[in-house]
Design an enzyme around this catalytic site. Structure first.
Site, PDB file in Angstrom:
ATOM      1  N   ASN A   9       0.868  -1.181   0.000  1.00 40.74           N
ATOM      2  CA  ASN A   9       0.000   0.000   0.000  1.00 40.74           C
ATOM      3  C   ASN A   9       0.904   1.231   0.000  1.00 40.74           C
ATOM      4  O   ASN A   9       1.524   1.538   1.014  1.00 40.74           O
ATOM      5  CB  ASN A   9      -0.895  -0.039   1.250  1.00 40.74           C
ATOM      6  CG  ASN A   9      -1.709   1.231   1.413  1.00 40.74           C
ATOM      7  OD1 ASN A   9      -1.757   2.067   0.507  1.00 40.74           O
ATOM      8  ND2 ASN A   9      -2.347   1.382   2.564  1.00 40.74           N
ATOM      9  N   TRP A  10       0.967   1.889  -1.137  1.00 37.78           N
ATOM     10  CA  TRP A  10       1.907   3.012  -1.276  1.00 37.78           C
ATOM     11  C   TRP A  10       1.350   4.308  -0.679  1.00 37.78           C
ATOM     12  O   TRP A  10       2.037   5.333  -0.677  1.00 37.78           O
ATOM     13  CB  TRP A  10       2.274   3.213  -2.758  1.00 37.78           C
ATOM     14  CG  TRP A  10       3.035   2.061  -3.355  1.00 37.78           C
ATOM     15  CD1 TRP A  10       3.501   0.958  -2.696  1.00 37.78           C
ATOM     16  CD2 TRP A  10       3.434   1.900  -4.724  1.00 37.78           C
ATOM     17  NE1 TRP A  10       4.166   0.121  -3.574  1.00 37.78           N
ATOM     18  CE2 TRP A  10       4.125   0.673  -4.826  1.00 37.78           C
ATOM     19  CE3 TRP A  10       3.257   2.661  -5.891  1.00 37.78           C
ATOM     20  CZ2 TRP A  10       4.657   0.214  -6.032  1.00 37.78           C
ATOM     21  CZ3 TRP A  10       3.785   2.200  -7.092  1.00 37.78           C
ATOM     22  CH2 TRP A  10       4.474   0.992  -7.160  1.00 37.78           C
ATOM     23  N   LYS A  11       0.105   4.273  -0.210  1.00 36.01           N
ATOM     24  CA  LYS A  11      -0.503   5.459   0.437  1.00 36.01           C
ATOM     25  C   LYS A  11      -0.284   6.697  -0.431  1.00 36.01           C
ATOM     26  O   LYS A  11      -0.284   6.579  -1.655  1.00 36.01           O
ATOM     27  CB  LYS A  11       0.056   5.607   1.864  1.00 36.01           C
ATOM     28  CG  LYS A  11      -0.133   4.312   2.677  1.00 36.01           C
ATOM     29  CD  LYS A  11       0.138   4.463   4.155  1.00 36.01           C
ATOM     30  CE  LYS A  11      -0.071   3.102   4.832  1.00 36.01           C
ATOM     31  NZ  LYS A  11       0.054   3.163   6.287  1.00 36.01           N
ATOM     32  N   HIS A  95      -9.412   1.172   4.987  1.00 35.37           N
ATOM     33  CA  HIS A  95      -8.133   1.335   5.694  1.00 35.37           C
ATOM     34  C   HIS A  95      -8.336   2.250   6.908  1.00 35.37           C
ATOM     35  O   HIS A  95      -9.123   3.190   6.856  1.00 35.37           O
ATOM     36  CB  HIS A  95      -7.085   1.926   4.743  1.00 35.37           C
ATOM     37  CG  HIS A  95      -5.704   1.854   5.311  1.00 35.37           C
ATOM     38  ND1 HIS A  95      -5.236   2.757   6.227  1.00 35.37           N
ATOM     39  CD2 HIS A  95      -4.709   0.948   5.126  1.00 35.37           C
ATOM     40  CE1 HIS A  95      -4.004   2.422   6.576  1.00 35.37           C
ATOM     41  NE2 HIS A  95      -3.656   1.327   5.922  1.00 35.37           N
ATOM     42  N   GLU A  97      -6.676   4.600   8.013  1.00 33.32           N
ATOM     43  CA  GLU A  97      -6.467   6.035   7.741  1.00 33.32           C
ATOM     44  C   GLU A  97      -7.708   6.651   7.119  1.00 33.32           C
ATOM     45  O   GLU A  97      -8.027   7.817   7.380  1.00 33.32           O
ATOM     46  CB  GLU A  97      -5.221   6.209   6.845  1.00 33.32           C
ATOM     47  CG  GLU A  97      -3.950   5.959   7.647  1.00 33.32           C
ATOM     48  CD  GLU A  97      -2.818   5.301   6.880  1.00 33.32           C
ATOM     49  OE1 GLU A  97      -2.822   5.343   5.627  1.00 33.32           O
ATOM     50  OE2 GLU A  97      -1.923   4.729   7.536  1.00 33.32           O
ATOM     51  N   GLU A 167      -5.230  -5.007  10.481  1.00 30.33           N
ATOM     52  CA  GLU A 167      -4.184  -4.012  10.709  1.00 30.33           C
ATOM     53  C   GLU A 167      -4.448  -3.298  12.037  1.00 30.33           C
ATOM     54  O   GLU A 167      -5.236  -2.347  12.078  1.00 30.33           O
ATOM     55  CB  GLU A 167      -4.172  -2.980   9.581  1.00 30.33           C
ATOM     56  CG  GLU A 167      -3.897  -3.561   8.216  1.00 30.33           C
ATOM     57  CD  GLU A 167      -3.306  -2.513   7.266  1.00 30.33           C
ATOM     58  OE1 GLU A 167      -2.201  -2.758   6.771  1.00 30.33           O
ATOM     59  OE2 GLU A 167      -3.928  -1.467   7.043  1.00 30.33           O
ATOM     60  N   GLY A 173       2.792   2.062  10.876  1.00 32.98           N
ATOM     61  CA  GLY A 173       3.763   3.146  10.768  1.00 32.98           C
ATOM     62  C   GLY A 173       4.494   3.459  12.065  1.00 32.98           C
ATOM     63  O   GLY A 173       5.173   4.476  12.169  1.00 32.98           O
ATOM     64  N   SER A 213       3.653  -2.404  10.254  1.00 37.77           N
ATOM     65  CA  SER A 213       5.110  -2.514  10.431  1.00 37.77           C
ATOM     66  C   SER A 213       5.678  -3.863  10.001  1.00 37.77           C
ATOM     67  O   SER A 213       6.580  -4.396  10.644  1.00 37.77           O
ATOM     68  CB  SER A 213       5.493  -2.186  11.877  1.00 37.77           C
ATOM     69  OG  SER A 213       5.110  -0.853  12.196  1.00 37.77           O
ATOM     70  N   GLY A 234       2.994  -1.166   4.268  1.00 40.12           N
ATOM     71  CA  GLY A 234       3.050   0.262   3.959  1.00 40.12           C
ATOM     72  C   GLY A 234       4.481   0.684   3.670  1.00 40.12           C
ATOM     73  O   GLY A 234       5.011   0.471   2.585  1.00 40.12           O
ATOM     74  N   GLY A 235       5.135   1.259   4.673  1.00 39.97           N
ATOM     75  CA  GLY A 235       6.471   1.844   4.522  1.00 39.97           C
ATOM     76  C   GLY A 235       7.470   0.970   3.779  1.00 39.97           C
ATOM     77  O   GLY A 235       8.168   1.464   2.876  1.00 39.97           O
TER      78      GLY A 235
HETATM   79  P1  13P Z   1       3.222   0.232   7.698  1.00 39.84           P
HETATM   80  O1  13P Z   1       3.725  -1.038   7.058  1.00 39.84           O
HETATM   81  O2  13P Z   1       3.974   1.444   7.244  1.00 39.84           O
HETATM   82  O3  13P Z   1       3.120   0.092   9.172  1.00 39.84           O
HETATM   83  O4  13P Z   1       1.722   0.456   7.148  1.00 39.84           O
HETATM   84  C1  13P Z   1       0.811  -0.588   7.216  1.00 39.84           C
HETATM   85  C2  13P Z   1      -0.389  -0.210   6.447  1.00 39.84           C
HETATM   86  O5  13P Z   1      -1.142   0.673   6.839  1.00 39.84           O
HETATM   87  C3  13P Z   1      -0.664  -0.919   5.191  1.00 39.84           C
HETATM   88  O6  13P Z   1      -1.944  -0.654   4.730  1.00 39.84           O
END
Ligand code: 13P
Length: 251
Positions: A9-11, A95, A97, A167, A173, A213, A234-235
């Site tokens: 997920n590149w957000k 998600h 967020e 999640e 994050g 993470s 994510g990251g």
């Molecule tokens: P991180 O891997 O950066 O913690 O993010 C997880 C995420 O929200 C994937 O959708």
């Protein structure tokens, strides 16, 4: 029996050029990989360029959200059919967020999931508790109401177009991954709920991803758990080498 899914997920990161460069690098790093579904989720504007770049590579494309109507006077929205048209086979829905910043609710996730399924997409439906909820022993109550609300009224046969992503909000994050046991406990609980709702064969076939993470260093341990069928990253998905290392967790 369940093919693992590793989704990035590149957000809100990467321009069109940056996104296509990333996926080009990723393509060469995972060229020899089999037995894992690899999914990338760029921003809307990069979808169709990334689709061109991954054509024939086996890497699949996801959007990060969608609307529930196919078309109409809904300024700013993008429909599941349009995502399909742009080359997506997956869409991430609900998600944390989006729940936190954009008023996404279990009810809107449910509508979006139904629309995504109708358009032929697979929906990655996200659930997860906050730190305050975990600390006040509400994890299972929260997960139960999210699963019940998000999957309400879906016909059992559409479950093959649903992937659930657990999640925990406190792990996103933050560098604080859920322990293998903490994640497995919730994944097993989600599978039990899905069994109650849709029956055992559907529950056993459904992929449940862990997100929060995930890194090359912890993916193997997480993936060794009985009910963890993949990762939503994510990251660590923003760099080709770390994402490829996660994809190649079995190596
Ligand atoms: P991180 O891997 O950066 O913690 O993010 C997880 C995420 O929200 C994937 O959708």
């Amino acid at each position: 029996m369940r093919t693992p899914v590793i989704a990035g997920n590149w957000k809100l990161f990467k321009t069109i050029n940056e996104a296509t460069a990333l996926v080009k690098e990723l393509k060469s790093l995972v060229a020899g990989t089999s037995g894992v579904e690899i999914v990338v989720a760029p921003v809307f504007t990069a979808l169709s360029s990334v689709a061109d770049e991954i054509a024939g590579s086996g890497i699949l494309l996801a959007a990060q959200d969608c609307f529930w109507e196919e078309e109409g006077a809904f300024t700013g929205e993008v429909s599941p059919g349009m995502l399909k048209d742009a080359g997506c086979s997956y869409v991430i829905i609900g998600h944390s967020e989006r729940r936190q910043y954009f008023n996404e609710t279990n009810g809107t996730v449910n509508k979006k999931a139904k629309a995504a399924i109708a358009a032929g997409l697979t929906a990655i439906v996200c659930v997860g508790e906050t730190l305050a909820e975990r600390e006040s022993d509400k994890t299972f109550t929260v997960i139960e109401s999210q699963i019940m609300g998000c999957l309400a009224g879906l016909p059992a046969e559409s479950l093959k177009q649903i992937v659930v992503a657990y999640e925990p909000v406190w792990a996103i994050g933050t560098g604080k991954t859920a322990s293998e046991a903490q994640a497995q406990e919730v994944h097993a609980f989600i599978r039990e709920l899905v069994e109650k709702l849709f029956g055992k064969p559907h529950a056993e076939a459904m992929r449940i991803l862990y997100g929060g993470s995930v890194k090359p260093e912890n993916v193997k341990g997480l993936m060794s758990q009985a009910d963890i069928d993949g990762a939503l990253v994510g990251g660590a998905s923003l760099k080709a080498d770390s994402f490829a290392a996660i994809v190649n967790f079995m190596a």
